[in-house]
Structure formats: structure tokens, C-alpha cells
Design a protein around this motif. Structure first.
Motif, PDB file in Angstrom:
ATOM      1  N   ALA A  92     -10.161  -4.349  -3.792  1.00  0.00           N
ATOM      2  CA  ALA A  92     -10.087  -3.980  -5.202  1.00  0.00           C
ATOM      3  C   ALA A  92      -9.015  -4.837  -5.868  1.00  0.00           C
ATOM      4  N   LYS A  93      -8.986  -4.787  -7.165  1.00  0.00           N
ATOM      5  CA  LYS A  93      -8.016  -5.574  -7.932  1.00  0.00           C
ATOM      6  C   LYS A  93      -6.587  -5.296  -7.464  1.00  0.00           C
ATOM      7  N   LYS A  94      -6.296  -4.048  -7.093  1.00  0.00           N
ATOM      8  CA  LYS A  94      -4.935  -3.689  -6.682  1.00  0.00           C
ATOM      9  C   LYS A  94      -4.490  -4.404  -5.405  1.00  0.00           C
ATOM     10  N   HIS A  95      -5.424  -4.982  -4.653  1.00  0.00           N
ATOM     11  CA  HIS A  95      -5.096  -5.685  -3.410  1.00  0.00           C
ATOM     12  C   HIS A  95      -4.846  -7.187  -3.612  1.00  0.00           C
ATOM     13  N   GLU A  96      -4.966  -7.658  -4.846  1.00  0.00           N
ATOM     14  CA  GLU A  96      -4.930  -9.108  -5.086  1.00  0.00           C
ATOM     15  C   GLU A  96      -3.695  -9.788  -4.495  1.00  0.00           C
ATOM     16  N   ALA A  97      -2.508  -9.302  -4.790  1.00  0.00           N
ATOM     17  CA  ALA A  97      -1.288  -9.955  -4.292  1.00  0.00           C
ATOM     18  C   ALA A  97      -1.252  -9.954  -2.765  1.00  0.00           C
ATOM     19  N   ALA A  98      -1.649  -8.852  -2.145  1.00  0.00           N
ATOM     20  CA  ALA A  98      -1.647  -8.763  -0.686  1.00  0.00           C
ATOM     21  C   ALA A  98      -2.678  -9.704  -0.072  1.00  0.00           C
ATOM     22  N   VAL A  99      -3.832  -9.849  -0.723  1.00  0.00           N
ATOM     23  CA  VAL A  99      -4.854 -10.765  -0.226  1.00  0.00           C
ATOM     24  C   VAL A  99      -4.395 -12.209  -0.358  1.00  0.00           C
ATOM     25  N   LEU A 100      -3.770 -12.535  -1.471  1.00  0.00           N
ATOM     26  CA  LEU A 100      -3.254 -13.904  -1.646  1.00  0.00           C
ATOM     27  C   LEU A 100      -2.185 -14.216  -0.600  1.00  0.00           C
ATOM     28  N   ASP A 101      -1.359 -13.249  -0.255  1.00  0.00           N
ATOM     29  CA  ASP A 101      -0.368 -13.412   0.808  1.00  0.00           C
ATOM     30  C   ASP A 101      -1.064 -13.626   2.161  1.00  0.00           C
ATOM     31  N   TYR A 102      -2.129 -12.884   2.388  1.00  0.00           N
ATOM     32  CA  TYR A 102      -2.933 -13.020   3.617  1.00  0.00           C
ATOM     33  C   TYR A 102      -3.502 -14.444   3.729  1.00  0.00           C
ATOM     34  N   ILE A 103      -4.037 -14.944   2.634  1.00  0.00           N
ATOM     35  CA  ILE A 103      -4.579 -16.308   2.612  1.00  0.00           C
ATOM     36  C   ILE A 103      -3.472 -17.314   2.903  1.00  0.00           C
ATOM     37  N   GLU A 104      -2.339 -17.162   2.217  1.00  0.00           N
ATOM     38  CA  GLU A 104      -1.227 -18.109   2.360  1.00  0.00           C
ATOM     39  C   GLU A 104      -0.721 -18.168   3.794  1.00  0.00           C
ATOM     40  N   TYR A 108      -9.536 -14.659  -7.260  1.00  0.00           N
ATOM     41  CA  TYR A 108      -9.704 -13.367  -6.596  1.00  0.00           C
ATOM     42  C   TYR A 108     -10.783 -12.554  -7.301  1.00  0.00           C
ATOM     43  N   ASP A 109     -10.777 -12.572  -8.628  1.00  0.00           N
ATOM     44  CA  ASP A 109     -11.790 -11.839  -9.388  1.00  0.00           C
ATOM     45  C   ASP A 109     -13.197 -12.359  -9.078  1.00  0.00           C
ATOM     46  N   ALA A 110     -13.330 -13.681  -8.933  1.00  0.00           N
ATOM     47  CA  ALA A 110     -14.638 -14.254  -8.581  1.00  0.00           C
ATOM     48  C   ALA A 110     -15.072 -13.771  -7.197  1.00  0.00           C
ATOM     49  N   TRP A 111     -14.109 -13.641  -6.281  1.00  0.00           N
ATOM     50  CA  TRP A 111     -14.439 -13.128  -4.940  1.00  0.00           C
ATOM     51  C   TRP A 111     -14.921 -11.686  -5.028  1.00  0.00           C
ATOM     52  N   LEU A 112     -14.243 -10.858  -5.827  1.00  0.00           N
ATOM     53  CA  LEU A 112     -14.676  -9.473  -5.987  1.00  0.00           C
ATOM     54  C   LEU A 112     -16.090  -9.406  -6.560  1.00  0.00           C
ATOM     55  N   GLU A 113     -16.405 -10.282  -7.517  1.00  0.00           N
ATOM     56  CA  GLU A 113     -17.763 -10.340  -8.075  1.00  0.00           C
ATOM     57  C   GLU A 113     -18.766 -10.752  -7.003  1.00  0.00           C
ATOM     58  N   HIS A 114     -18.388 -11.734  -6.185  1.00  0.00           N
ATOM     59  CA  HIS A 114     -19.245 -12.186  -5.080  1.00  0.00           C
ATOM     60  C   HIS A 114     -19.524 -11.026  -4.123  1.00  0.00           C
ATOM     61  N   LEU A 115     -18.490 -10.265  -3.782  1.00  0.00           N
ATOM     62  CA  LEU A 115     -18.669  -9.138  -2.857  1.00  0.00           C
ATOM     63  C   LEU A 115     -19.593  -8.081  -3.447  1.00  0.00           C
ATOM     64  N   ALA A 116     -19.483  -7.850  -4.738  1.00  0.00           N
ATOM     65  CA  ALA A 116     -20.361  -6.871  -5.391  1.00  0.00           C
ATOM     66  C   ALA A 116     -21.819  -7.320  -5.295  1.00  0.00           C
ATOM     67  N   LYS A 117     -22.067  -8.616  -5.479  1.00  0.00           N
ATOM     68  CA  LYS A 117     -23.440  -9.143  -5.358  1.00  0.00           C
ATOM     69  C   LYS A 117     -23.932  -9.052  -3.920  1.00  0.00           C
ATOM     70  N   GLN A 118     -23.037  -9.327  -2.973  1.00  0.00           N
ATOM     71  CA  GLN A 118     -23.417  -9.302  -1.554  1.00  0.00           C
ATOM     72  C   GLN A 118     -23.797  -7.897  -1.088  1.00  0.00           C
ATOM     73  N   SER A 119     -23.244  -6.888  -1.720  1.00  0.00           N
ATOM     74  CA  SER A 119     -23.495  -5.523  -1.272  1.00  0.00           C
ATOM     75  C   SER A 119     -24.715  -4.891  -1.945  1.00  0.00           C
ATOM     76  N   ASP A 120     -25.366  -5.654  -2.830  1.00  0.00           N
ATOM     77  CA  ASP A 120     -26.502  -5.128  -3.586  1.00  0.00           C
ATOM     78  C   ASP A 120     -27.760  -5.928  -3.257  1.00  0.00           C
TER      79      ASP A 120
END
Length: 175
Positions: A10-22, A44-56
Motif C-alpha cells: 500500500a502507499k503507506k509502505h512506500e518508504a520501506a519498499v524503497l529502502d528494501y530496493i536500495e 512506486y505508484d506505478a508498481w501499485l497500479e501494476h499489482l492491481a492489474k495483475q490481481s484482476d
């Protein structure tokens, strides 16, 4: 080992995900297993959109299958330990190589049992999808991944040489 949970990004995970990538990039790793193209998206927002498409099923790309990508988060400090991508079915490519599940663990948290637990939780999720068995594959040279799969009931079905010249092991796990 600390308790972990699988959660939908979710959007609230953005900073933690970016840290994970780094952390991966800082360790010379440019491909993040089980993250459904996380590092290939422009944001990150584009990734969230991609995940929404992947789950549908109505919006997933014709050469992909419906999937769910989850973050593995340690409960006590909310640190992202890894990612897991669960494919709801197999197409020809996934049947030949990829399998139902791809997962990865951040470099600083490896060899602590987290991958085994992430896969265990992912298998429980697969049961909610009605799957009776799942295919999981790894490179033969990646013995920690093979051990993770075996600890979760994986039975080696076959080995083959991938186009990159590496030996791949294909396992099946009955749920």
C-alpha cells in the motif's frame, strides 16, 4: 525468529519498499525475486497500479497470469524482510520454468529462516485460492532456496539447463 506477516503493498509502505530496493542495489543485486517488476516500474505508484492489474483477471496482460504480490513484514518493527509473488495458475512459461511462487529476502536478513517462513505463509495463501499443489523452481546452485523449498515439503520433479546455462530444479509441494 521474529513473527512475520504477509501484507498487500500500500502507499503507506512506500518508504520501506524503497529502502528494501536500495539495500539490494547496495549489495550489487539489480533483480528482486518475487516482486513483480518492482525495480522496472517508473515509480512506486506505478508498481501499485501494476499489482492491481495483475490481481484482476479482466486486466492482466495476456502473456501473464493473475497473481498476488505480498510484502513480508516483521511485526515488531514493521521492517520489510522480503516479497513473494503468488501466481494463481500456470501458463506454458510458468509450467516450464517459473512455477506458482517467486520470493526474495533482503540481503541483511538472509540465513535467518525468514525465506522458509515466507514460503510457508505463501503456501497457506495458495490454499485459500483452492490450489492443491504448487510448483516452485530455483537454480541448483542456490542451495538456500532449495533447502527452503524442501523444508516446506518440496519434492524434486526434474532438473534442466535454462537458456542462461544454469541448472534449474523444479519442485512440487502438495498443500
Amino acid at each position: 525468529m521474529e513473527t512475520i506477516q504477509l501484507v498487500h503493498p500500500a502507499k503507506k509502505h512506500e518508504a520501506a519498499v524503497l529502502d528494501y530496493i536500495e539495500e539490494h542495489f547496495s549489495n550489487g543485486e539489480n533483480f528482486l525475486h518475487g516482486s513483480s517488476l518492482l525495480t522496472e516500474m517508473e515509480s512506486y505508484d506505478a508498481w501499485l497500479e501494476h499489482l492491481a492489474k495483475q490481481s484482476d483477471k479482466t486486466s492482466v496482460s495476456s502473456d501473464w497470469v493473475v497473481s498476488t504480490t505480498l510484502l513480508a513484514i516483521r511485526k515488531n518493527d514493521q521492517k520489510i524482510l522480503g516479497t513473494i509473488d503468488i501466481r494463481h495458475e500456470l501458463n506454458d512459461f510458468l509450467q516450464a520454468f517459473g512455477g506458482h511462487i517467486g520470493c526474495g529476502v533482503r540481503p541483511s536478513e538472509r540465513r535467518k529462516g525468514y525465506a522458509t517462513e515466507i514460503l510457508r505463509l505463501g503456501l497457506a495463501y495458495c490454499q485459500t485460492l483452492g490450489l492443491e499443489k504448487v510448483m516452485v523452481a530455483c537454480y541448483k546452485e542456490n542451495s538456500p532456496s532449495a533447502q527452503m523449498i524442501q523444508k516446506n515439503g518440496g519434492v524434486l520433479e526434474r532438473e534442466f539447463t535454462h537458456v542462461d546455462g544454469k541448472m534449474v530444479q523444479v519442485y512440487w509441494i502438495n498443500l
